[in-house]
Design a protein around this motif. Structure first.
Motif, PDB file in Angstrom:
ATOM      1  N   UNK A 293      63.669  12.782  25.465  1.00  0.00           N
ATOM      2  CA  UNK A 293      62.317  12.001  26.741  1.00  0.00           C
ATOM      3  C   UNK A 293      62.182  10.272  26.361  1.00  0.00           C
ATOM      4  N   UNK A 294      62.375   9.649  25.415  1.00  0.00           N
ATOM      5  CA  UNK A 294      62.690   8.151  25.098  1.00  0.00           C
ATOM      6  C   UNK A 294      63.349   7.630  25.630  1.00  0.00           C
ATOM      7  N   UNK A 297      62.250   8.218  29.694  1.00  0.00           N
ATOM      8  CA  UNK A 297      61.404   7.013  29.711  1.00  0.00           C
ATOM      9  C   UNK A 297      61.347   5.859  29.763  1.00  0.00           C
ATOM     10  N   UNK A 298      62.619   5.408  29.165  1.00  0.00           N
ATOM     11  CA  UNK A 298      62.709   3.962  29.583  1.00  0.00           C
ATOM     12  C   UNK A 298      63.894   3.593  30.529  1.00  0.00           C
ATOM     13  N   UNK A 299      64.354   4.345  30.668  1.00  0.00           N
ATOM     14  CA  UNK A 299      64.750   4.200  32.440  1.00  0.00           C
ATOM     15  C   UNK A 299      63.787   4.440  33.457  1.00  0.00           C
ATOM     16  N   UNK A 319      52.963   4.769  28.916  1.00  0.00           N
ATOM     17  CA  UNK A 319      52.561   5.398  27.480  1.00  0.00           C
ATOM     18  C   UNK A 319      53.410   6.686  27.176  1.00  0.00           C
ATOM     19  N   UNK A 320      54.473   7.244  28.297  1.00  0.00           N
ATOM     20  CA  UNK A 320      54.869   8.294  28.025  1.00  0.00           C
ATOM     21  C   UNK A 320      55.951   7.566  26.890  1.00  0.00           C
ATOM     22  N   UNK A 321      56.665   6.075  27.087  1.00  0.00           N
ATOM     23  CA  UNK A 321      57.375   5.313  26.300  1.00  0.00           C
ATOM     24  C   UNK A 321      57.245   5.902  24.549  1.00  0.00           C
ATOM     25  N   UNK A 322      55.774   5.061  24.941  1.00  0.00           N
ATOM     26  CA  UNK A 322      55.180   5.103  23.763  1.00  0.00           C
ATOM     27  C   UNK A 322      55.170   6.262  22.858  1.00  0.00           C
ATOM     28  N   UNK A 403      72.647   5.789  23.712  1.00  0.00           N
ATOM     29  CA  UNK A 403      72.529   6.165  22.175  1.00  0.00           C
ATOM     30  C   UNK A 403      72.301   7.284  22.028  1.00  0.00           C
ATOM     31  N   UNK A 404      70.891   7.833  22.329  1.00  0.00           N
ATOM     32  CA  UNK A 404      70.181   9.075  23.098  1.00  0.00           C
ATOM     33  C   UNK A 404      71.156   9.950  22.940  1.00  0.00           C
ATOM     34  N   UNK A 405      72.015   9.936  23.886  1.00  0.00           N
ATOM     35  CA  UNK A 405      73.227  10.564  23.838  1.00  0.00           C
ATOM     36  C   UNK A 405      74.344  11.418  22.576  1.00  0.00           C
TER      37      UNK A 405
END
Length: 444
Positions: A293-294, A297-299, A319-322, A403-405
């Motif tokens: 989910x991060x 949000x970054x995208x 807010x969602x990114x945090x 990095x998430x993938x």
């Protein structure tokens, strides 16, 4: 119920030193008579200094203990803040002033690894297994709390470049108070009775042997690189937020608000996730879901930050990114200890921090190199220099997604510390009936 350790062991760290200038980068550049890249270096020095000092910090925490390490870190932080304020003396030239400010930043940077590695060690030594993730979360969030205050205070205090000395004076007060509290209040490194079986052997592996075990642990290496990249992306976001938003007409106050929302929602997310993981022990699942989910949000931020007059969307995405990003940190630190036990907690978390600092330096240089200067922008509130951040933001989003993938697909581990504690509990229960039988026979 989370039982807090004695008052003297509470983790307190003021990280406003690192992020002081980022929310007011334009005014800072004008006052110090340098370019924006030189202002970014005042934040970048924290990553550069932390890389070599992190190894010494992990050794200190695992060998000398929490008390000495935290007191030394608090003194370095206080001296760094004081030296930065002294740099505002009228007798100093512009060139000398920047050099003295950089010296103060460097001392603060030396304090950072001493403090930031402590939460996992604190949780392991002072809390039982069902409270460790929550304790780590509470201690770890002291660091972003300092960043939160800096994102609020800096834009409020500084509206013109002449107010930079007032800002540095304000930032001298919290480290001074914290230094006094740490020196007078921290009395011991460990509790009289260990709260768990793993606490008794914390940091039992020799330093070099521990490093070898970490570098041959496949799961840990995946966590090291992927979560280190995540730390780097968050560092870039915090450092460059004001410079990215001002191009599209957003003010420093709004950038500070976005930074504050980023951290407030991050603290809320960390609190929720810490309690959940303490109850379920689903470290891996929680980290993978939140990291995914991060990345989303970054995208989203890389898109909405390039749009003018979209304050609600920008604030919501920050807010969602945090919320999803910050909440990963304490859980991932606990996960690093679980997959590397019996290596010392400071060592396993310290190398991840080093990875994050190395990648932060590389990412910030890369993103700055990818900017292009705009000849004009009617919306800009950036001052004299207006840069296009379109390509850098796309690259940052791509790095976060990659990095998430990799983490979701490649990370698998056993929970070695929990297994060791369960084994110790089982052996203790097995010994108990035998001891009771011997006592009954002796009585007869």
């Amino acid at each position: 119920v989370l039982l807090p350790p004695p008052r003297e062991e509470n983790q307190i760290y003021w990280d406003g030193i690192w992020i002081t200038f980022a929310p007011v980068a334009d005014q800072s550049a004008q006052y110090l008579h340098v370019g924006l890249d030189m202002i970014n270096y005042l934040s970048l020095v924290f990553m550069v200094v932390a890389i070599p000092l992190s190894f010494g910090s992990t050794w200190m925490l695992d060998t000398l203990g929490l008390r000495i390490t935290l007191i030394l870190g608090s003194w370095l932080n206080m001296f760094g803040a004081m030296i930065r304020f002294l740099a505002m003396a009228p007798s100093l030239s512009a060139q000398a002033r920047y050099g003295v400010v950089m010296l103060g930043q460097t001392l603060g940077a030396m304090a950072q690894p001493l403090m930031i590695f402590a939460p996992t060690k604190l949780a392991a030594l002072w809390f039982p297994d069902h409270q460790r993730a929550t304790a780590n979360m509470v201690a770890s969030m002291a660091n972003p709390l300092g960043i939160l205050l800096a994102n609020i205070i800096s834009p409020l205090v500084v509206t013109t470049s002449d107010q930079i000395p007032t800002l540095l004076l304000a930032y001298t007060i919290p480290p001074s108070i914290i230094c006094l509290l740490a020196t007078a209040g921290i009395r011991r490194s460990t509790p009289p009775t260990p709260p768990s079986a793993s606490a008794e052997s914390s940091g039992s592996e020799p330093f070099l042997q521990g490093i070898k075990l970490l570098l041959t642990n496949k799961a840990y290496l995946v966590l090291l690189l992927c979560f280190g990249s995540g730390i780097a992306v968050f560092t870039c976001f915090s450092t460059l937020l004001e410079q990215v938003l001002c191009v599209k007409g957003y003010t420093n106050d709004f950038a500070g608000l976005c930074g504050a929302l980023f951290i407030v929602f991050g603290i809320v997310g960390a609190g929720v996730l810490g309690v959940y993981v303490d109850k379920t022990k689903k470290f891996t699942e929680a980290t993978k879901i939140n990291l995914s989910f991060s990345a989303l949000a970054c995208i989203a931020f890389s898109v909405v930050s390039l749009m003018p007059q979209q304050k609600v969307a920008v604030a919501a995405v920050c807010s969602l990114f945090g919320f999803f990003g910050f909440s990963i940190y304490p859980v991932a630190m606990e996960l690093s200890v679980e997959c590397t036990y019996p290596v010392g907690e400071a060592m396993s978390t310290g190398l991840i921090f080093v990875s994050g600092q190395v990648l932060s330096v590389l990412y910030i240089f890369l993103l700055q190199a990818l900017t292009t200067q705009l000849t004009e922008s009617s919306l800009s509130t950036c001052g004299d220099t207006v840069l296009s951040w379109k390509l850098p933001m796309m690259v940052m989003a791509g790095l976060c997604a990659l990095s998430s993938c990799c983490f979701v697909l490649l990370f698998h581990t056993r929970y070695r510390r929990l297994e060791a504690e369960e084994q110790a509990k089982y052996e203790a229960e097995q010994r108990l009936p035998a001891s009771s039988g011997e006592c009954d026979a002796a009585s007869s």
